[in-house]
Design a protein around this motif. Structure first.
Motif, mmCIF file in Angstrom:
data_model
loop_
_atom_site.group_PDB
_atom_site.id
_atom_site.type_symbol
_atom_site.label_atom_id
_atom_site.label_comp_id
_atom_site.label_asym_id
_atom_site.label_seq_id
_atom_site.Cartn_x
_atom_site.Cartn_y
_atom_site.Cartn_z
ATOM 1 N N PHE A 1 0.836 -1.204 0.000
ATOM 2 C CA PHE A 1 0.000 0.000 0.000
ATOM 3 C C PHE A 1 0.876 1.262 0.000
ATOM 4 N N TYR A 2 1.923 1.278 0.840
ATOM 5 C CA TYR A 2 2.785 2.462 0.928
ATOM 6 C C TYR A 2 3.752 2.574 -0.248
ATOM 7 N N MET A 3 4.348 1.459 -0.659
ATOM 8 C CA MET A 3 5.489 1.533 -1.583
ATOM 9 C C MET A 3 5.220 0.913 -2.950
ATOM 10 N N GLY A 4 4.069 0.229 -3.135
ATOM 11 C CA GLY A 4 3.722 -0.335 -4.437
ATOM 12 C C GLY A 4 3.609 0.817 -5.429
ATOM 13 N N GLY A 5 3.953 0.579 -6.681
ATOM 14 C CA GLY A 5 3.853 1.655 -7.674
ATOM 15 C C GLY A 5 5.090 2.534 -7.695
ATOM 16 N N LYS A 6 5.983 2.417 -6.701
ATOM 17 C CA LYS A 6 7.247 3.152 -6.744
ATOM 18 C C LYS A 6 8.327 2.205 -7.279
ATOM 19 N N ASP A 7 9.466 2.771 -7.668
ATOM 20 C CA ASP A 7 10.516 1.942 -8.260
ATOM 21 C C ASP A 7 11.328 1.255 -7.159
ATOM 22 N N VAL A 8 10.709 0.259 -6.502
ATOM 23 C CA VAL A 8 11.367 -0.493 -5.427
ATOM 24 C C VAL A 8 11.047 -1.982 -5.610
ATOM 25 N N VAL A 9 11.861 -2.834 -5.016
ATOM 26 C CA VAL A 9 11.516 -4.258 -4.931
ATOM 27 C C VAL A 9 10.919 -4.476 -3.542
ATOM 28 N N ILE A 10 9.823 -5.223 -3.448
ATOM 29 C CA ILE A 10 9.242 -5.532 -2.132
ATOM 30 C C ILE A 10 9.378 -7.034 -1.879
ATOM 31 N N LEU A 11 10.125 -7.394 -0.832
ATOM 32 C CA LEU A 11 10.277 -8.801 -0.459
ATOM 33 C C LEU A 11 9.153 -9.163 0.512
ATOM 34 N N ASP A 12 8.469 -10.265 0.236
ATOM 35 C CA ASP A 12 7.313 -10.665 1.044
ATOM 36 C C ASP A 12 7.760 -11.502 2.237
ATOM 37 N N GLY A 13 7.437 -11.036 3.439
ATOM 38 C CA GLY A 13 7.756 -11.811 4.646
ATOM 39 C C GLY A 13 6.500 -12.096 5.441
ATOM 40 N N GLY A 14 5.351 -11.908 4.814
ATOM 41 C CA GLY A 14 4.078 -12.187 5.489
ATOM 42 C C GLY A 14 3.803 -11.207 6.615
ATOM 43 N N SER A 15 3.027 -11.663 7.600
ATOM 44 C CA SER A 15 2.687 -10.851 8.763
ATOM 45 C C SER A 15 3.817 -11.013 9.787
ATOM 46 N N LEU A 16 4.325 -9.874 10.308
ATOM 47 C CA LEU A 16 5.559 -9.928 11.097
ATOM 48 C C LEU A 16 5.312 -10.206 12.577
#
Ligand code: TXA
Ligand code: MG
Length: 304
Positions: free
Chosen positions: A147-162
């Motif tokens: 929600f915060y960083m999607g659509g920006k030029d970043v890679v998002i690594l999925d770690g589930g619920s922390l």
């Protein structure tokens, strides 16, 4: 998992969102000022607020910090990997933008397996604040990070619920005193049990943790607090976050079995309340001991 893509992004001076056991971080190469600047732009962070540098092991910490005392080393060895950040004298290779111009650097070894895999693969110290837009609750689920960083030029690594759901404990050792700059799930009691020194919450030390000066952790709905054991204010349009379920009606009740469960879920529940368009969020304040201290701190800032 896109670990290799994440490593490539860091080497191209771009940012990577990665899970830790506390909150998702927005990481960049901690030894490169231009990379670190991207973090401040992406999350609209005040430039004087320093970043924590993440490393996979103690050797890594010696690459960014110096004059580490025996007590500091013992604390690191005992609580790492895990949710403890230590403020140490910095080495000159760490750019000013990372430390907000201070002569110290915050370091930590996160325990989340994806964080460790990423840090070992990238072979560089990674500076990372929480991956939220400044002022908002930190992301503790992949959905929030996206929600915060999607659509920006970043890679998002999925770690589930922390696991922890609140940011790390930040401490600083001075002579043989320990100062608590931010409460987290490594509690003052745990530090006392290990060292025999009770961390001090010295108000006059506050200037040493610039991050605590800014508004933080705020959902869109207004947050109201009540003390544990008291009756919550009644409002059938509001959401209620509680450890003890009351009889009155609320639009939504989030009941937690324990302080740990409450801390784990807090930011995600704020996020869910925003999605539902809830305007008033009423929260039970837990007692100020153990993990309750960190949760109280975040709730009080959310309500400011
Ligand atoms: O759990 C965490 O610590 C997460 C994950 C991603 O590791 N990170 C995090 O970073 O919460 P951030 O930037 O949201 O909070 C860092 C806090 C701020 O309050 C900042 O002022 C303080 O650490 N800090 C960092 N470096 C410091 C320094 N050299 N001296 C004093 N305080 C420092
Ligand atoms: Mg933050």
């Amino acid at each position: 998992m896109h670990i290799q893509k994440a490593v490539d992004y860091i080497n191209q001076k771009k940012c990577v969102v990665f899970p830790t056991e506390t909150v998702y971080g927005l990481g960049a190469d901690a030894l490169d000022a231009e990379s670190a600047e991207n973090i401040f732009k992406l999350k609209n962070r005040p430039p004087s607020n320093p970043l924590i540098v993440h490393l996979p092991d103690i050797d890594g910490i010696y690459s960014v910090a110096e004059n580490i005392t025996e007590l500091e080393l013992r604390l690191l060895e005992h609580f790492s990997p895990g949710p403890l950040s230590l403020i140490l004298p910095k080495k000159s290779i760490v750019p000013d933008i990372v430390t907000g111009g201070l002569d110290t650097v915050g370091v930590r070894i996160p325990s989340h397996p994806v964080a460790l895999e990423f840090l070992r693969a990238v072979k560089k110290p990674i500076c990372a604040p929480s991956a939220n837009i400044s002022g908002k609750p930190s992301p503790t689920t992949y959905e929030m990070a996206e929600f915060y960083m999607g659509g920006k030029d970043v890679v998002i690594l999925d770690g589930g619920s922390l696991e922890c759901g609140l940011e790390s404990t930040v401490i600083k050792v001075e002579n043989s005193d320990i100062y608590l700059l931010r409460a987290g799930s490594v509690t003052p009691e745990m530090i006392f049990d290990f060292t025999g020194i009770m961390p001090e919450q010295d108000k006059k030390q506050n200037h040493q943790s610039p991050g605590t000066r800014y508004p933080h952790y705020k959902p869109q709905g207004r947050v109201f607090l009540y003390d544990t054991g008291k009756h919550p204010p009644e409002d059938n349009q509001a959401a209620l976050l509680c450890l003890k379920r009351p009889n009155s009606d609320y639009s939504k009740i989030y009941h937690f079995e324990s302080v740990r469960d409450y801390a784990h879920s807090l930011y995600d529940v704020f996020f869910q309340c925003d999605k539902l368009g809830i305007k008033t969020i009423i929260c039970e304040l837990p007692p100020a001991d153990g993990e309750g201290l960190a949760l109280r701190d975040r709730l009080m800032r959310a309500a400011e």
